[in-house]
Scaffold this active site. Structure first.
Site, PDB file in Angstrom:
ATOM      1  N   GLU A   1     -23.366   8.872   3.667  1.00 25.32           N
ATOM      2  CA  GLU A   1     -23.160   8.928   2.215  1.00 25.32           C
ATOM      3  C   GLU A   1     -24.552   9.003   1.583  1.00 25.32           C
ATOM      4  O   GLU A   1     -25.275   8.007   1.542  1.00 25.32           O
ATOM      5  CB  GLU A   1     -22.413   7.676   1.724  1.00 25.32           C
ATOM      6  CG  GLU A   1     -21.051   7.459   2.371  1.00 25.32           C
ATOM      7  CD  GLU A   1     -20.061   8.575   2.102  1.00 25.32           C
ATOM      8  OE1 GLU A   1     -20.227   9.292   1.096  1.00 25.32           O
ATOM      9  OE2 GLU A   1     -19.132   8.746   2.909  1.00 25.32           O
TER      10      GLU A   1
ATOM     11  N   CYS B   1     -25.754   6.587  -7.155  1.00 30.00           N
ATOM     12  CA  CYS B   1     -25.681   7.874  -6.435  1.00 30.00           C
ATOM     13  C   CYS B   1     -24.877   8.889  -7.224  1.00 30.00           C
ATOM     14  O   CYS B   1     -25.231  10.065  -7.272  1.00 30.00           O
ATOM     15  CB  CYS B   1     -25.087   7.667  -5.048  1.00 30.00           C
ATOM     16  SG  CYS B   1     -23.480   6.856  -5.060  1.00 30.00           S
TER      17      CYS B   1
HETATM   18  P1  NAD Z   1     -33.115   4.783   1.953  1.00 25.71           P
HETATM   19  O1  NAD Z   1     -32.694   6.004   2.667  1.00 25.71           O
HETATM   20  O2  NAD Z   1     -34.544   4.585   1.685  1.00 25.71           O
HETATM   21  O3  NAD Z   1     -32.627   3.472   2.763  1.00 25.71           O
HETATM   22  C1  NAD Z   1     -31.281   3.241   3.101  1.00 25.71           C
HETATM   23  C2  NAD Z   1     -31.225   2.312   4.308  1.00 25.71           C
HETATM   24  O4  NAD Z   1     -31.722   2.989   5.443  1.00 25.71           O
HETATM   25  C3  NAD Z   1     -32.053   1.051   4.163  1.00 25.71           C
HETATM   26  O5  NAD Z   1     -31.350  -0.023   4.714  1.00 25.71           O
HETATM   27  C4  NAD Z   1     -33.293   1.374   4.996  1.00 25.71           C
HETATM   28  O6  NAD Z   1     -33.964   0.231   5.491  1.00 25.71           O
HETATM   29  C5  NAD Z   1     -32.670   2.162   6.113  1.00 25.71           C
HETATM   30  N1  NAD Z   1     -33.580   3.052   6.858  1.00 25.71           N
HETATM   31  C6  NAD Z   1     -34.794   3.545   6.478  1.00 25.71           C
HETATM   32  N2  NAD Z   1     -35.291   4.346   7.445  1.00 25.71           N
HETATM   33  C7  NAD Z   1     -34.378   4.369   8.442  1.00 25.71           C
HETATM   34  C8  NAD Z   1     -34.306   5.026   9.701  1.00 25.71           C
HETATM   35  N3  NAD Z   1     -35.277   5.837  10.146  1.00 25.71           N
HETATM   36  N4  NAD Z   1     -33.209   4.843  10.477  1.00 25.71           N
HETATM   37  C9  NAD Z   1     -32.192   4.057  10.049  1.00 25.71           C
HETATM   38  N5  NAD Z   1     -32.211   3.392   8.864  1.00 25.71           N
HETATM   39  C10 NAD Z   1     -33.293   3.549   8.072  1.00 25.71           C
HETATM   40  O7  NAD Z   1     -32.261   4.757   0.614  1.00 25.71           O
HETATM   41  P2  NAD Z   1     -32.348   3.722  -0.597  1.00 25.71           P
HETATM   42  O8  NAD Z   1     -33.589   3.954  -1.367  1.00 25.71           O
HETATM   43  O9  NAD Z   1     -32.091   2.357  -0.072  1.00 25.71           O
HETATM   44  O10 NAD Z   1     -31.070   4.163  -1.453  1.00 25.71           O
HETATM   45  C11 NAD Z   1     -31.101   5.134  -2.474  1.00 25.71           C
HETATM   46  C12 NAD Z   1     -30.462   6.416  -1.990  1.00 25.71           C
HETATM   47  O11 NAD Z   1     -29.140   6.170  -1.520  1.00 25.71           O
HETATM   48  C13 NAD Z   1     -30.318   7.445  -3.102  1.00 25.71           C
HETATM   49  O12 NAD Z   1     -30.631   8.716  -2.615  1.00 25.71           O
HETATM   50  C14 NAD Z   1     -28.828   7.367  -3.439  1.00 25.71           C
HETATM   51  O13 NAD Z   1     -28.302   8.514  -4.030  1.00 25.71           O
HETATM   52  C15 NAD Z   1     -28.236   7.104  -2.093  1.00 25.71           C
HETATM   53  N6  NAD Z   1     -26.911   6.500  -2.216  1.00 25.71           N
HETATM   54  C16 NAD Z   1     -25.815   7.236  -1.865  1.00 25.71           C
HETATM   55  C17 NAD Z   1     -24.550   6.698  -2.014  1.00 25.71           C
HETATM   56  C18 NAD Z   1     -23.308   7.477  -1.677  1.00 25.71           C
HETATM   57  O14 NAD Z   1     -22.218   6.896  -1.666  1.00 25.71           O
HETATM   58  N7  NAD Z   1     -23.396   8.759  -1.404  1.00 25.71           N
HETATM   59  C19 NAD Z   1     -24.410   5.396  -2.512  1.00 25.71           C
HETATM   60  C20 NAD Z   1     -25.559   4.693  -2.849  1.00 25.71           C
HETATM   61  C21 NAD Z   1     -26.806   5.239  -2.691  1.00 25.71           C
END
Ligand code: NAD
Length: 530
Positions: A249, A283
């Site tokens: 997502e 999001c």
């Molecule tokens: P992010 O991608 O920076 O982090 C998300 C998670 O992934 C965190 O827990 C982080 O520690 C982890 N992570 C980081 N690197 C990783 C790796 N290499 N392998 C596995 N996990 C890793 O995102 P964010 O800044 O926390 O969230 C914001 C983003 O999320 C925005 O782009 C937003 O649109 C999206 N989002 C999407 C939805 C949806 O339902 N589509 C919902 C909420 C947020």
């Protein structure tokens, strides 16, 4: 049994990674730090989950649902504490956290506690294929084993639980890796689930940043990831390497289309909320607005009026509408997108005053934003809203679809039939008519993006489907006759097979009738090779 690993885990925490801590974005105050799980710790956690999972899966679906109903009770009792932690870690207003984070979580847990046991029931049916007329088939839904849930900070309770609760109900053990920016609420959720009777090893939390998430991708049997597109791609590659499934997502650049016949007050008020709720860090926020020319000026005036009234301040203050952003880096990114738009000729229609602090960005409306500016081509994850005048709905649809992402969209119109027709042409996983954002929080409506916004769904029956692997159990209930396709070949057999094909797939009635004796000889032939 653990799935094979195709590469050594590379997931030692690096010194450059942020440590997980509860920190108030309004003041910068840190009130709790959490131990980082390295690759060895993550492997141990998953191993414990794997050992505990069979007993959990052996419980009846209704016994698991009872645990989730008790979880609802626990969380309801601790709702103010939970909303307070979300508001304090995330920066959002506490009332918003209570309604959106806690409220949506309670609703989704109640919904899935009823829906999952129904979904899991195996139902026997006959095959409708003529050649398989003797078969009865059941689709049995089995848990994957241990699922990893990697979650972001913007809705730090209901996003991980949107996958974790149905996964638990389907008999999986769950390991959650919450965002390093919001670890505190993950601990409260864990306490509530354990108090409700979910065994300690069946629901676990590992803290850390990217390295801990990457380590989880090396151990779990399925990954549910919610976060940015860039990280989603890394997760997809890690899962592909191990050939394990993942649901992603990811981000969105969601369009809102305002048609000339829309109720403009309703549209302005809805889009103001949809864009600026959670300081624009949603999001499915309306991130690009396209307004039909005849009503553009009036809509812009109403939108400006709605946004001007927003009170910006700390999330812990009850009077706040829009809190600070999660972190200075996120603020700097939105500031760069804003500056880029202005440099390319955009105009600022409104900028709301904010308190001092390195996480506040003023809610801002931009007009005349060129299509190639960063605010239009990148996801804007903050309180910045470009509003664009379009000739007509056709131009709005073309502009709306002109993005690599396709999470959700909204159409604002008095003509619902036309709105639905436009929805069908929008490249998005969900479309709202005359509302903003809310479908993503309705747990019986599937949510998930098209294009680079993700793979798979959460919520609804499609969300439950993501939590199981389906096994087809096929029974032949009549053993007196051999199967027509078993050995016993020869000219007569070949002729009978030809007749069967004509009877099953031909269209001429006469030919079908003439083929019938051959079919009967084939199907009812008692000859066996042994
Ligand atoms: P992010 O991608 O920076 O982090 C998300 C998670 O992934 C965190 O827990 C982080 O520690 C982890 N992570 C980081 N690197 C990783 C790796 N290499 N392998 C596995 N996990 C890793 O995102 P964010 O800044 O926390 O969230 C914001 C983003 O999320 C925005 O782009 C937003 O649109 C999206 N989002 C999407 C939805 C949806 O339902 N589509 C919902 C909420 C947020």
């Amino acid at each position: 049994m653990s799935l094979p690993q195709t590469s050594a885990p590379s997931a030692q925490p690096t010194t450059s990674e942020r440590l997980p801590e509860s920190r108030d974005p309004a003041t910068g105050e840190v009130w709790r730090r959490y131990p980082v799980a390295d690759a060895v710790a993550v492997r141990g956690t998953v191993a414990r989950a794997r050992a505990a999972q069979p007993a959990w899966a052996a419980l009846s679906p209704s016994a698991r649902a009872d645990c989730i109903r008790r979880f609802v009770k626990e969380l309801l009792a601790r709702r103010d504490e939970a909303a307070g932690i979300v508001a304090r870690e995330n920066g959002k207003p506490v009332g918003e956290a209570l309604g959106v984070d806690v409220g949506v979580t309670l609703a989704l847990a109640d919904h899935f506690a009823v829906a999952a046991p129904r979904f899991l029931r195996a139902r026997w049916r006959r095959s409708r294929m003529l050649a398989a007329w003797r078969k009865r088939v059941a689709l049995v839904k089995e848990p994957f084993g241990v699922v990893g849930v990697i979650s972001p900070w913007n809705y730090p309770m209901f996003l991980p639980l949107s996958s974790a609760i149905p996964a638990l109900l389907c008999g999986n053990a769950v390991v959650n890796k919450p965002s390093e920016w919001t670890p505190g609420i993950a601990e409260l959720v864990k306490e509530c689930l354990h108090a409700a009777g979910v065994p300690a090893d069946v629901y676990q939390v590992v803290h850390g940043a990217g390295a801990a998430g990457a380590a989880l991708c090396e151990e779990a049997d399925k990954i549910f990831f919610t976060g940015s597109e860039a990280t989603g791609r890394k997760v997809a590659v890690a899962c592909a390497r191990r050939l394990i499934p993942c649901a992603l997502e990811l981000g969105g650049s969601d369009p809102a289309i305002v048609l000339a016949d829309a109720d403009l007050r309703h549209a302005a008020s809805g889009i103001a909320w949809g864009r600026f709720t959670n300081a624009g860090q949603t999001c499915v926020a309306a991130k690009r607005v396209f307004v039909e020319e005849p009503v553009y000026d009036e809509f812009l005036a109403l939108l400006t009026q709605a946004v001007r009234q927003l009170r910006v301040g700390p999330g812990t203050d009850d009077a706040t509408d829009v809190g600070p952003m999660i972190r200075p880096e996120q603020r700097a990114l939105i500031a760069a997108q804003h500056a880029d738009a202005l440099a390319r000729g955009a105009r600022e229609a409104l900028r709301v005053e904010t308190p001092a602090g390195d996480c506040y960005f003023p809610p801002t409306i931009l007009t005349d934003v060129p299509p190639d500016s960063r605010a239009m081509t990148e996801e804007t994850f903050g309180p910045l809203l470009p509003v664009t005048k379009v000739r007509d709905a056709e131009e709005a649809i073309a502009r709306a679809n002109d993005t690599t992402q396709g999470l959700s969209a909204s159409v604002w119109t008095a003509d619902v039939t036309r709105g639905i027709a436009i929805a069908q042409r929008l490249q998005a996983g969900s479309v709202l008519i005359n509302d903003a954002c809310t479908a993503a929080g309705v747990s019986d409506v599937p949510h998930g993006g098209f294009k680079a916004s993700g793979l798979g769904k959460v919520h609804g029956e499609l969300g439950l489907q993501e939590c199981v692997r389906t096994k087809a159990v096929t029974v032949d209930w009549f053993q007196a006759w051999r199967q027509p396709w078993w050995f016993g070949y020869g000219p007569e057999h070949r002729e009978n097979v030809g007749d069967f094909l004509v009877a099953a797939h031909g269209t001429a009635l006469g030919a079908k009738l003439r083929a019938l004796p051959g079919v009967l000889r084939l199907v009812f032939s008692p000859k066996r090779k042994i």
